[in-house]
Scaffold this active site. Structure first.
Site, PDB file in Angstrom:
ATOM      1  CG  ASP A  94      28.008  41.170  20.731  1.00 37.62           C
ATOM      2  OD1 ASP A  94      28.895  42.023  20.571  1.00 37.62           O
ATOM      3  OD2 ASP A  94      26.933  41.180  20.085  1.00 37.62           O
TER       4      ASP A  94
ATOM      5  N   GLY B  92      23.123  43.678  27.055  1.00 37.28           N
ATOM      6  CA  GLY B  92      24.074  44.283  27.990  1.00 37.28           C
ATOM      7  C   GLY B  92      23.458  45.349  28.877  1.00 37.28           C
TER       8      GLY B  92
ATOM      9  CG  ASP C 178      34.334  48.448  21.361  1.00 46.15           C
ATOM     10  OD1 ASP C 178      34.421  49.659  21.090  1.00 46.15           O
ATOM     11  OD2 ASP C 178      34.628  47.552  20.548  1.00 46.15           O
TER      12      ASP C 178
ATOM     13  CB  CYS D  35      34.881  52.881  15.642  1.00 53.00           C
ATOM     14  SG  CYS D  35      33.461  51.899  15.201  1.00 53.00           S
TER      15      CYS D  35
HETATM   16  C1  LIG Z   1      31.680  47.950  18.133  1.00 52.86           C
HETATM   17  S1  LIG Z   1      31.052  46.359  18.225  1.00 52.86           S
HETATM   18  C2  LIG Z   1      32.148  45.570  19.345  1.00 52.86           C
HETATM   19  C3  LIG Z   1      33.472  45.202  18.725  1.00 52.86           C
HETATM   20  C4  LIG Z   1      34.339  44.351  19.606  1.00 52.86           C
HETATM   21  N1  LIG Z   1      34.499  44.930  20.923  1.00 52.86           N
HETATM   22  C5  LIG Z   1      35.693  44.122  18.995  1.00 52.86           C
HETATM   23  O1  LIG Z   1      36.645  44.781  19.394  1.00 52.86           O
HETATM   24  O2  LIG Z   1      35.802  43.265  18.110  1.00 52.86           O
HETATM   25  C6  LIG Z   1      29.570  46.549  19.131  1.00 52.86           C
HETATM   26  C7  LIG Z   1      28.890  45.264  19.504  1.00 52.86           C
HETATM   27  O3  LIG Z   1      27.844  45.567  20.402  1.00 52.86           O
HETATM   28  C8  LIG Z   1      26.855  44.587  20.260  1.00 52.86           C
HETATM   29  N2  LIG Z   1      25.613  45.066  20.902  1.00 52.86           N
HETATM   30  C9  LIG Z   1      24.669  45.874  20.397  1.00 52.86           C
HETATM   31  N3  LIG Z   1      23.702  46.078  21.298  1.00 52.86           N
HETATM   32  C10 LIG Z   1      24.053  45.397  22.411  1.00 52.86           C
HETATM   33  C11 LIG Z   1      23.441  45.200  23.671  1.00 52.86           C
HETATM   34  N4  LIG Z   1      22.275  45.766  23.982  1.00 52.86           N
HETATM   35  N5  LIG Z   1      24.081  44.439  24.546  1.00 52.86           N
HETATM   36  C12 LIG Z   1      25.265  43.851  24.253  1.00 52.86           C
HETATM   37  N6  LIG Z   1      25.868  43.994  23.082  1.00 52.86           N
HETATM   38  C13 LIG Z   1      25.273  44.754  22.160  1.00 52.86           C
HETATM   39  C14 LIG Z   1      26.781  44.376  18.771  1.00 52.86           C
HETATM   40  O4  LIG Z   1      26.237  43.107  18.482  1.00 52.86           O
HETATM   41  C15 LIG Z   1      28.239  44.524  18.358  1.00 52.86           C
HETATM   42  O5  LIG Z   1      28.841  43.282  18.208  1.00 52.86           O
END
Ligand SMILES: C[S@@+](CC[C@H](N)C(=O)[O-])C[C@H]1O[C@@H](n2cnc3c(N)ncnc32)[C@H](O)[C@@H]1O
Lengths: 371, 274
Positions: free
Chosen positions: A191, A225, A242, A297
Site C-alpha cells: 500500500d 503500486g 482493490d 466500493c
Molecule cells: C480501497 S482501499 C484498500 C482497502 C483494502 N484492500 C481492504 O480491504 O482493507 C485503497 C488503498 O489504496 C491505496 N493506494 C492509493 N494509491 C495507491 C498506489 N498508487 N499504490 C498502492 N496503493 C495505493 C490507499 O492508500 C488505500 O489504502
C-alpha cells in the site's frame, strides 16, 4: 431557528450527493432512489470469522442470530428480488457500452474455500455486532467489514500453494479474508500509504499468530503500486487490485477527509487514470494463466467498467497481454439471497445497497491472463 | 356515598325511588326518560354515574346533561359524548358554560361547536386558561391566523392537551426543515400526527431524493410533494403513490430511524447532564 442551524453552505458530503444524483440517476435509472436511501442510512456489517482465534467464535455469533452467508446458499427457491417485485420491475441499467473485450463467459464450477466464513444478521434485521474481544492469546475473534467486500476475495479463488499479490492492501480487510484460507504459499501486501501500511500491520498482529506472518510467507511494502512492474512482473498466481475510489458511502456520510472536498478535486478527477494504472500494474504482475480481480466500493461506471475495459485494451495493445473476462455469474447467483446485485452488467458484477440488505456498493471484475 | 349505594341497589331492583327523592338536584331514571333517553340509554347513564364513587359528583351530572342538551345535541349524541368522556359528569355547570362560551369566542359557531364537542368531548374538561394559552401560542409563536387557529382546534383538538414544547418543535421542524407554510400545515392536519411519523415519512422521501429543503428564497431543484399528499394518506398509499418503495424497505427504515433518534436523545441528555 433550530432547523436553520448554520452549517457550511456546501459541505463535501452535499457535493458528493449532488454528484451522485446527477450520474447515478442516469446510470441506475429507477433503481437509484432505493440505492440512495440505503447509502444515506446505517449500513450493515458482516463479521469475518477469524479461524486463528482460540474461541468458539462462529458458534457464539450464531447463537446471537447470525448466519454464515457463504455456506448458507442452499435455498434455491426464492431470490430476494422476487419478493421485491415493485423494485425488480424497475430495474434497468443505463449502461450503453459496446464491449470490445473478449467476453467469453466461461461458467466454470465454483470452488470456494470452506475456511472463509462471514456471518451476517438476517435480511431486514438491523442488529449491530459488538466489537470483537481478544482471546487468551490476544487475537480478536472476528473482523467487522462490509460483507460484500468478501466477494472479491471469494472471486479470486485462491488455491493451495498460490502466490498472491494484494496491491492496495491497507487497512487489510481483504487480506484477512485471504489469509483465512491458509492456502497461500507467499503473500505480498502493498500500500502506497506508509501510515495505512502501519495500520495494516497492526490489524495482522491482532488477528494472525506470529508464525503465519514470517518473512518466508509474507512481504509488506509501501510502493507506488502503479510502478510495480519495475520490481517484478509475470509472477503471481493471483492478484487483487482493490483500488482507491470515490468510496461512495463514506463520501456521503463524513465531511472529514472527503474526496469531494474542493481541495481534492484534482485528485478525484485523476482517480480513473490511477485506477487504470493500478489495474494494468496488477495485470503485469500476474503470471500467464494467472487471475486478477479488480474491485472498488463505488457505483461509478467510469471507475468500474470503463477502467476494466481500457485496461484490457491497453494490456493487449501496449504489452501484448491477452486477457479474458471470467464470468462471476455463478458467484452472484449463489449469494443472491444475501446481496442485491445489479442485473445484466456487461462487465463484472456489482452489489448495490438496499435497506433490507444494506451492503456495498462493491464492484468486482475478474480477468484471466491468457498470455 | 350513600347515594351511590342506593343507585346500585336501585338498579338491581329496577326501582329508583330513592333517587327520585331529590328531583331538583339529582339524577333519576324518570328524569332521564323525560329528557328523551331510551330505557337502556338511561340505565347506561345511571351505571356510569354510579362509578364515580365518593366524590359527590352526581350532583353535576344533571347539570352536565342539561348543558349538553342546551347545545342542541340529541340524546344519542349526548350519550356518545358522555361515553367517550365520562369525566364530564363531574364538571361544574359554571365551568362548562365558561368553556363553551370561550370556544364560541375562539370561533366555533353553531354547528361546528357541536361537531367539536361530539368529536372531542375532552375539550370541555380543559380549563379556559389552557385553551387561551394554546390559542396564544399558535397565534404568536407559529403565526397562524385567527381562522387557521380555529381550523387547527377543529381538526386536531387534542393539541390542547399536548406539551406545547413538543408542538413547537414539530412546528419548527415542518416550517424550517421541510419549508412548509402555515396554510399547508392546516390543510394537511399536521397536528394530528406524531412528530416521529412526520419526520419518518419526510426523511424517507428526502433520502430517496424526492424531497428537498427549500433555500432562503424558498426554491428547490425538485418539486416537493405537498405535505397533505403524503401525511394524510395510509401507509400503503404513501409507499405506492409517493415514495414508490416497498413495504420492506420502509419497515427497515422506520426501525433505523427510531434507533437513530433514540441515540440522539440519549446523546443530548448526556450533554445536558454534563
Ligand atoms: C480501497 S482501499 C484498500 C482497502 C483494502 N484492500 C481492504 O480491504 O482493507 C485503497 C488503498 O489504496 C491505496 N493506494 C492509493 N494509491 C495507491 C498506489 N498508487 N499504490 C498502492 N496503493 C495505493 C490507499 O492508500 C488505500 O489504502
Amino acid at each position: 431557528e433550530k432547523w436553520a442551524a448554520t452549517r457550511p453552505k456546501n459541505p463535501p458530503t452535499r457535493l458528493a450527493l449532488q454528484h451522485f444524483d446527477a450520474t447515478y440517476s442516469v446510470q441506475l435509472g429507477n433503481l437509484w432512489p432505493s440505492v440512495r436511501v440505503a447509502l444515506l442510512s446505517e449500513r450493515k456489517y458482516g463479521a469475518l470469522v477469524n479461524n486463528f482465534s482460540y474461541e468458539a467464535v462462529l458458534a457464539n455469533l450464531q447463537a446471537q442470530g447470525c448466519r454464515d452467508f457463504i455456506s448458507d446458499t442452499h435455498t434455491e427457491t426464492q431470490s430476494c428480488f422476487e419478493q421485491d417485485k415493485a423494485v425488480e420491475a424497475d430495474k434497468e441499467l443505463g449502461v450503453s457500452m459496446k464491449t470490445s473485450v473478449n467476453n467469453s463467459q466461461q461458467h466454470s464450477a465454483l470452488q470456494l474455500s470452506p475456511s472463509i466464513k462471514c456471518v451476517v444478521f438476517p435480511r431486514g434485521d438491523i442488529t449491530r455486532f459488538k466489537p470483537a474481544r481478544p482471546d487468551m492469546h490476544g487475537l480478536l475473534g472476528y473482523y467487522l467489514m462490509d460483507a460484500a467486500s468478501v466477494l472479491p476475495c471469494l472471486a479470486l479463488d485462491v488455491q493451495e500453494g498460490h502466490s498472491v499479490l494484494d496491491l492496495c492492501a491497507a487497512p487489510g480487510g481483504k487480506t484477512l479474508v485471504l489469509l483465512q484460507t491458509q492456502a497461500i504459499r507467499f503473500l505480498c501486501l502493498n500500500d502506497v500509504s506508509v501510515s495505512r501500511t502501519l495500520r495494516l500491520k497492526r490489524v495482522l498482529n491482532s488477528y494472525v499468530p506470529k508464525q503465519f506472518l514470517s518473512d518466508e510467507m509474507l512481504r509488506i511494502t509501501s510502493f507506488d503500486g502503479t510502478k510495480w512492474a519495475e520490481v517484478e512482473s509475470n509472477t503471481f498466481d493471483r492478484v487483487i487490485v482493490d483500488v482507491p475510489c470515490t468510496t461512495d458511502r463514506h463520501s456521503l456520510m463524513e465531511d472529514d477527509n472527503n474526496i469531494f472536498s474542493k481541495s481534492r478535486t484534482a485528485e478525484r478527477r485523476r482517480l480513473p487514470q490511477l485506477q487504470l494504472e493500478l489495474l494494468l500494474a496488477g495485470i503485469k504482475a500476474a503470471c500467464p494463466g494467472g487471475e486478477i480481480v479488480y474491485s472498488t466500493c463505488t457505483l461509478s461506471q467510469i471507475q468500474n467498467l470503463s477502467v476494466v475495459e481500457q485496461a484490457v485494451y491497453l494490456a493487449r495493445e501496449n504489452h501484448g497481454i491477452h486477457l479474458e473476462v471470467v464470468s462471476l455469474r455463478p458467484l452472484t447467483h449463489m449469494f443472491r439471497k444475501t446481496f442485491h446485485f445489479t442485473p445484466d452488467l456487461q462487465l463484472g458484477e456489482m452489489v448495490v445497497p438496499h435497506l433490507a440488505a444494506n451492503f456495498g456498493p462493491i464492484y468486482m471484475c475478474k480477468l484471466k491472463r491468457l498470455t | 356515598m350513600q347515594n351511590n349505594i342506593t343507585l346500585q341497589s336501585a338498579k338491581e331492583n329496577h326501582e329508583l325511588r330513592p333517587l327520585a327523592q331529590k328531583p331538583d338536584s339529582e339524577l333519576s331514571l324518570r328524569s332521564l326518560l323525560d329528557m328523551g333517553f331510551t330505557d337502556t340509554q338511561a340505565e347506561q347513564i345511571c351505571e356510569s354515574v354510579s362509578k364515580f364513587r365518593g366524590g359527590g359528583f352526581t350532583k353535576h351530572a344533571l347539570s352536565s346533561l342539561t348543558t349538553l342538551f342546551g347545545l342542541g345535541l340529541n340524546p344519542t349524541s349526548v350519550l356518545k359524548v358522555l361515553q367517550k368522556c365520562p369525566e364530564l359528569y363531574t364538571v361544574k355547570e359554571s365551568q362548562l358554560q365558561q368553556r363553551i362560551g370561550n370556544l364560541r369566542k375562539v370561533g366555533f359557531v353553531e354547528g361546528s361547536l357541536q361537531r367539536l364537542v361530539v368529536y372531542y368531548p375532552q375539550i370541555l374538561t380543559v380549563p379556559v386558561k389552557t385553551i387561551k394559552n394554546v390559542v396564544l401560542f399558535l397565534r404568536e409563536k407559529c403565526l397562524f391566523t385567527v381562522q387557521q387557529v380555529t381550523d387547527i382546534l377543529r381538526d386536531s383538538p387534542a393539541i390542547v392537551q399536548e406539551d406545547l414544547g413538543q408542538v413547537e418543535y414539530k412546528f419548527q421542524y415542518v416550517y424550517f426543515r421541510m419549508g412548509v407554510k402555515q396554510a399547508e400545515m392546516v390543510k394537511s392536519r399536521l397536528f394530528r400526527f406524531k412528530l416521529d411519523e412526520v419526520r419518518c415519512r419526510h426523511c424517507f422521501l428526502e433520502r430517496r431524493g424526492l424531497y428537498e429543503t427549500p433555500d432562503k428564497k424558498g426554491q428547490t431543484f425538485i418539486i416537493n410533494p405537498k405535505l397533505d399528499s403524503f401525511l394524510k394518506v395510509a401507509q400503503d398509499t404513501f409507499l405506492t403513490e409517493v415514495a414508490k418503495a416497498s413495504a420492506e424497505e420502509y419497515s427497515v427504515f422506520q426501525r433505523l430511524m427510531a434507533r437513530e433518534w433514540q441515540e440522539e436523545d440519549r446523546h443530548h441528555s448526556r450533554i445536558e447532564a454534563d
